[in-house]
Write a protein that holds these residues in place. Structure first.
Motif, PDB file in Angstrom:
ATOM      1  N   UNK A 129       0.826  -1.196   0.000  1.00 28.35           N
ATOM      2  CA  UNK A 129       0.000   0.000   0.000  1.00 28.35           C
ATOM      3  C   UNK A 129       0.867   1.256   0.000  1.00 28.35           C
ATOM      4  N   UNK A 130       0.267   2.326  -0.490  1.00 28.67           N
ATOM      5  CA  UNK A 130       0.990   3.591  -0.599  1.00 28.67           C
ATOM      6  C   UNK A 130       1.598   4.009   0.738  1.00 28.67           C
ATOM      7  N   UNK A 131       0.851   3.861   1.833  1.00 32.00           N
ATOM      8  CA  UNK A 131       1.302   4.376   3.121  1.00 32.00           C
ATOM      9  C   UNK A 131       2.534   3.654   3.644  1.00 32.00           C
ATOM     10  N   UNK A 132       2.855   2.476   3.102  1.00 30.09           N
ATOM     11  CA  UNK A 132       4.017   1.731   3.556  1.00 30.09           C
ATOM     12  C   UNK A 132       5.315   2.304   3.019  1.00 30.09           C
ATOM     13  N   UNK A 133       5.221   3.243   2.083  1.00 30.60           N
ATOM     14  CA  UNK A 133       6.414   3.861   1.521  1.00 30.60           C
ATOM     15  C   UNK A 133       6.532   5.293   2.039  1.00 30.60           C
ATOM     16  N   UNK A 134       7.703   5.619   2.533  1.00 28.37           N
ATOM     17  CA  UNK A 134       7.958   6.969   3.029  1.00 28.37           C
ATOM     18  C   UNK A 134       8.867   7.752   2.094  1.00 28.37           C
ATOM     19  N   UNK A 135       9.804   7.071   1.467  1.00 30.11           N
ATOM     20  CA  UNK A 135      10.865   7.742   0.713  1.00 30.11           C
ATOM     21  C   UNK A 135      10.677   7.679  -0.797  1.00 30.11           C
ATOM     22  N   UNK A 136       9.679   6.954  -1.256  1.00 34.77           N
ATOM     23  CA  UNK A 136       9.386   6.864  -2.687  1.00 34.77           C
ATOM     24  C   UNK A 136       7.881   6.970  -2.868  1.00 34.77           C
ATOM     25  N   UNK A 137       7.460   7.197  -4.087  1.00 35.93           N
ATOM     26  CA  UNK A 137       6.027   7.356  -4.376  1.00 35.93           C
ATOM     27  C   UNK A 137       5.476   6.102  -5.048  1.00 35.93           C
ATOM     28  N   UNK A 138       4.468   5.521  -4.439  1.00 31.78           N
ATOM     29  CA  UNK A 138       3.775   4.374  -5.026  1.00 31.78           C
ATOM     30  C   UNK A 138       2.655   4.914  -5.915  1.00 31.78           C
ATOM     31  N   UNK A 139       2.814   4.779  -7.222  1.00 31.94           N
ATOM     32  CA  UNK A 139       1.895   5.406  -8.173  1.00 31.94           C
ATOM     33  C   UNK A 139       1.081   4.399  -8.981  1.00 31.94           C
ATOM     34  N   UNK A 140       1.243   3.130  -8.727  1.00 30.42           N
ATOM     35  CA  UNK A 140       0.586   2.101  -9.546  1.00 30.42           C
ATOM     36  C   UNK A 140      -0.924   2.197  -9.429  1.00 30.42           C
TER      37      UNK A 140
END
Length: 704
Positions: free
Chosen positions: A2-13
């Motif tokens: 999920x998006x919230x699991x990433x802090x340093x990169x952007x999850x855009x899928x």
């Protein structure tokens, strides 16, 4: 994930968009590539490459065959399209191993890639093609994320990689990209089965997956891990970059210093060819240039080849107080000249000590990156986009140095390795294949009144010929429309806009300041802003007279004066073109104020030409007549006044003016633009004080 699991990169899928591409592996490759390229924390502009492999029907045999699509030479994954891909037979590419003759013959393999093409309309395969080809995975990402390169460029990066990823990420020592590096990646995988990626020493990251989504998430997870590790170590053992040595100037003061200094720096950097500048006082830049470690780290240069190719071996660090007085241009140049001479000498020594028998000739020895502690960073290159991207790459390099220093000790490419990248024959061949520079490449033009009519036509012509332009007008709505049109046609790096009333000295200075901040200075000044009043003598008011002389004569004087100040700072010559009128030479009815003001403009240009010759500043005049299309001058009272003076209807004015010329031609804004280009396009560099009539042929206006 999920998006919230990433802090340093952007999850855009986006699952919906991906579902629309189901079964289209190439479409998913492009989708994934564009997502990765949209996040500059993952890779820099034009950096990295991505690929996919799939089984398709061979059009020659009808049999199933494996094909690899990989980003071709050049381009950017953030904007990648199918036309930017190279498609190759995998078995043919791998079969080249049979004819590979070793590192000494590495470069000859690139030509052989063409024999492996599946799609004859492919983009030219890049040197990184075998790096993807010898790995078995369906989807592969090769990126240059700052966080990963910080580990890759650390003194003990291999150990850190092993410990951080528990052996699930391989390591391959620095080696210039090519066929042999592809074989080493394959060997690393064979020696470490089950790994999820490979770190390339001082270079970047390879990650993969058997689907586009698996590769995308794997890439994000690896970079996230690297970034979190680096961040956790900031200031843990020692202050970042050794802590602050000086305090940055206030934002307004930084901008003022940059405006004052940029033209001088541009002049020094343009001794080989005209350069366009870029300035940034980004917080990451300020943290680095204001630090104790600047003097130690800056000379080391960058590690990642992508960074180095765009920023040169090292930056020039100015020995200049942040609050230095910059008004005395002569003293400033005398202070800076030794630093530029030393930089050029060092660059020549670097070239001479590292060159090979077949190395290309030494290129421009001037710096690309110039650091001004307390103020910011300047970059200079052949055009605005290249200068801006160079700044972005050096910020990437700063991020890498910051991270490497936090977790260990930063190491750069050895100078010989750096040289072998910079003067690589394959890179030289790529440079030679690039289109030749346009006539005005590297030039900066300010055309007054350029939001419409003649001014806009001139600005468009200059942009078409490679210049960057300052679009301006005293009509905010007209300027807004012009901005949208220019951005659509030329993109954001080709122009800036500025409000400009030529009777307002503050707006004049503001427009030139904007040009210095955005581009580094100015080369071509076109005085085009104008207006007209057509009245019989008895109806002409003193207010009419003052308005005409303020805009046409005083405006030309003030704009030229402000522009020449910058041209002299650059010490590279330049051009001033005055758009006057055939009325400067021809007497006509109901035209006392306008005609006499035009005559004053004409002679002012001649006076300026006589004075500015020693500065290699050419001053020339273009005399139009009756340019009615898209002209505010011909709206309303002026057109009515001229029609009344000649006894014709307003709608018949274009035909009337054409019939009275020797060529019987209607004059268009583009005709005036072409005349301006004649003066600045390179063929008349030894001409000044000229008058060029563009009026269809009016005998009374012949210069005599």
């Amino acid at each position: 994930m999920k998006t919230k699991e990433f802090k340093h990169v952007s999850y855009l899928w986006d699952e919906r968009k991906a579902a629309e591409l189901a079964g289209d592996e190439v479409g998913l490759l492009i989708y994934r590539s564009n997502l990765l390229g949209a996040d500059l924390r993952l890779t820099n502009y034009g950096g990295g490459n991505t690929s996919c492999k799939a089984v398709v029907k061979d059009p020659l045999t009808g049999q199933d065959t494996e094909v690899m699509w990989v980003k071709g030479s050049g381009g950017d994954i953030g904007t990648l399209k199918r036309s930017g891909l190279a498609a190759l037979y995998v078995d043919k590419l791998r079969g080249l191993e049979k004819v590979y003759r070793g590192l000494a013959h590495e470069d000859e393999m690139v030509r052989l890639f063409n024999y492996c093409l599946f799609d004859l309309d492919s983009k030219a395969p890049s040197i990184d093609t075998p790096l993807h080809g010898f790995l078995p995975f369906h989807h592969i990402d090769h990126l240059h994320p700052d966080a990963a390169i910080a580990i890759a460029a650390a003194k003990d990066g291999k150990r850190i990689t092993q410990e951080l990823f528990g052996g699930t990420l391989g390591w391959v020592e620095w080696q210039r990209p090519g066929f042999d590096l592809g074989l080493k990646l394959r060997q690393c995988l064979q020696d470490n089965p089950g790994i999820r990626g490979i770190m390339l020493g001082s270079h970047g990251l390879f990650t993969w997956g058997n689907t586009a989504y698996e590769s995308y998430v794997n890439t994000l997870e690896v970079i996230e891990t690297c970034a979190a590790y680096v961040e956790a170590n900031y200031n843990k053992v020692k202050p970042v970059f050794g802590g602050a040595r000086i305090t940055a100037q206030a934002p307004e003061k930084r901008q003022q210093q940059a405006i004052a200094l940029a033209p001088v720096l541009r002049g020094f950097c343009s001794t080989h060819q005209h350069m366009v500048g870029h300035f940034t006082d980004d917080a990451r830049v300020l943290e680095f240039i204001n630090s104790h470690d600047l003097g130690r780290l800056a000379p080391l240069g960058t590690s990642c080849p992508d960074h180095f190719l765009r920023t040169k071996i090292a930056p020039l660090v100015l020995d200049l107080a942040p609050d230095a007085e910059l008004k005395d241009v002569k003293a400033l140049k005398e202070k800076l000249a030794p630093a530029f001479e030393a930089y050029r000498a060092d660059y020549k020594a670097y070239y001479e000590s590292c060159k090979h028998a077949d190395s290309p000739a030494m290129r421009d020895a001037n710096p690309v990156v110039i650091l001004y502690p307390g103020v910011g960073m300047f970059t200079f290159a052949k055009d605005k986009q290249t200068a801006r991207v160079a700044a972005e790459f050096y910020i990437n390099a700063i991020n890498v140095m910051k991270g490497a220093e936090a977790i260990s000790e930063y190491t750069s490419l050895p100078r010989q390795e750096a040289f072998d990248i910079e003067y690589w024959l394959l890179e030289e061949a790529k440079l030679q294949r690039m289109p030749k520079p346009k006539a005005l490449s590297g030039r900066i033009a300010l055309v007054t009144g350029s939001a419409g009519g003649i001014g806009r036509a001139i600005a468009r012509k200059f942009a078409d010929e490679g210049a960057v332009v300052v679009i301006n007008d005293n009509d905010a709505e007209r300027l807004s429309v012009a901005k949208a049109a220019f951005e659509k046609q030329y993109g954001r790096d080709a122009f800036i806009t500025a409000p400009l009333d030529v009777t307002d000295i503050h707006q004049i200075q503001g427009a030139f300041d904007a040009s210095c901040l955005a581009f580094g200075g100015v080369d071509i000044i076109v005085n085009c802003a104008g207006l007209s009043v057509s009245k019989p003598l008895e109806d002409h008011t003193s207010a009419d007279w003052d308005l005409l002389y303020d805009v046409l004569v005083k405006g030309q004087f003030l704009v030229t004066q402000a522009g020449v100040n910058i041209l002299r700072k650059q010490d590279q010559g330049g051009d001033v073109i005055n758009i006057v009128s055939k009325n400067a030479l021809v007497s006509g009815p109901n035209n006392a104020g306008y005609g006499s003001a035009k005559a004053a403009q004409l002679h002012l240009g001649r006076l300026n030409a006589a004075e500015l010759g020693p500065d290699r500043i050419r001053v020339n005049t273009v005399n139009p007549d009756a340019v009615i299309a898209d002209s505010k001058i011909w709206e309303g009272a002026w057109a009515e006044g001229r029609a009344k003076a000649y006894g014709v209807k307003v709608e018949d004015l274009p035909a009337f003016y054409a019939k009275r010329t020797l060529l019987n031609e209607i004059i268009l804004p583009e005709d005036i633009a072409n005349a301006c280009f004649v003066f600045v396009g390179g063929l008349l560099n030894k001409s000044t004080g000229n008058v060029l009539n563009v009026d269809g042929g009016v005998a009374m206006a012949f210069v005599r």
